[in-house]
Design a protein around this motif. Structure first.
Motif: not given
Length: 150
Positions: A27, A31, A34, A139, A142-143
């Motif tokens: 990410l 980080k 996925i 999330h 973010q993805m």
């Protein structure tokens, strides 16, 4: 409640939609990938299903406790590494559907009541759903930034 359940179901649709994407994409610098995020959410779903939702449905006391989130997340990511992508998708859908189906099968009284968790804190299904809908969407955004899902 119906609207919350519909929003909570969006996670499964998202995971299926990104099935063919590269799940090894992080990410960001340093980080999670996925894959790690999906694993993290699946293990939280499993935990809440086992320790709260299923227990409410069966009229049993909640065994849900405040956990060390960082430790739980680290362990979830590590355990996820032992699963294939298809296994992870299957478990993700399984646990999210188990939560959804169980809540849908509850009486209105069960759905609206406030319960006490194992630490003595209040737990309500509506608050749980709202919190995790926010968490899922956080999330998902973010993805979406790092993969092309068309």
């Amino acid at each position: 409640m119906e609207d919350l359940l519909k929003q909570f179901e969006e996670w499964n649709d998202f995971v299926i939609r990104i099935r063919d994407a590269d799940w090894n994409v992080p990410l960001g610098e340093g980080k999670w990938r996925i894959y790690d995020v999906v694993s993290h959410i699946m293990f939280w779903d499993q935990y809440f299903f086992d320790e709260a939702i299923e227990r409410i449905s069966n009229g049993r006391k909640l065994t849900l406790k405040h956990l060390d989130y960082d430790q739980f997340n680290r362990e979830a990511v590590e355990k996820g590494k032992n699963l294939t992508k298809e296994q992870l998708i299957e478990l993700t859908v399984k646990y999210r559907n188990a939560i959804l189906d169980t809540i849908k099968s509850m009486s209105e009284d069960q759905r609206s009541k406030t319960y006490t968790d194992a630490d003595g804190n209040d737990f309500s299904i509506a608050t749980y759903l709202r919190d995790f809908i926010w968490h899922d969407r956080h999330h998902m955004r973010q993805m979406e930034k790092v993969i092309n899902i068309g």
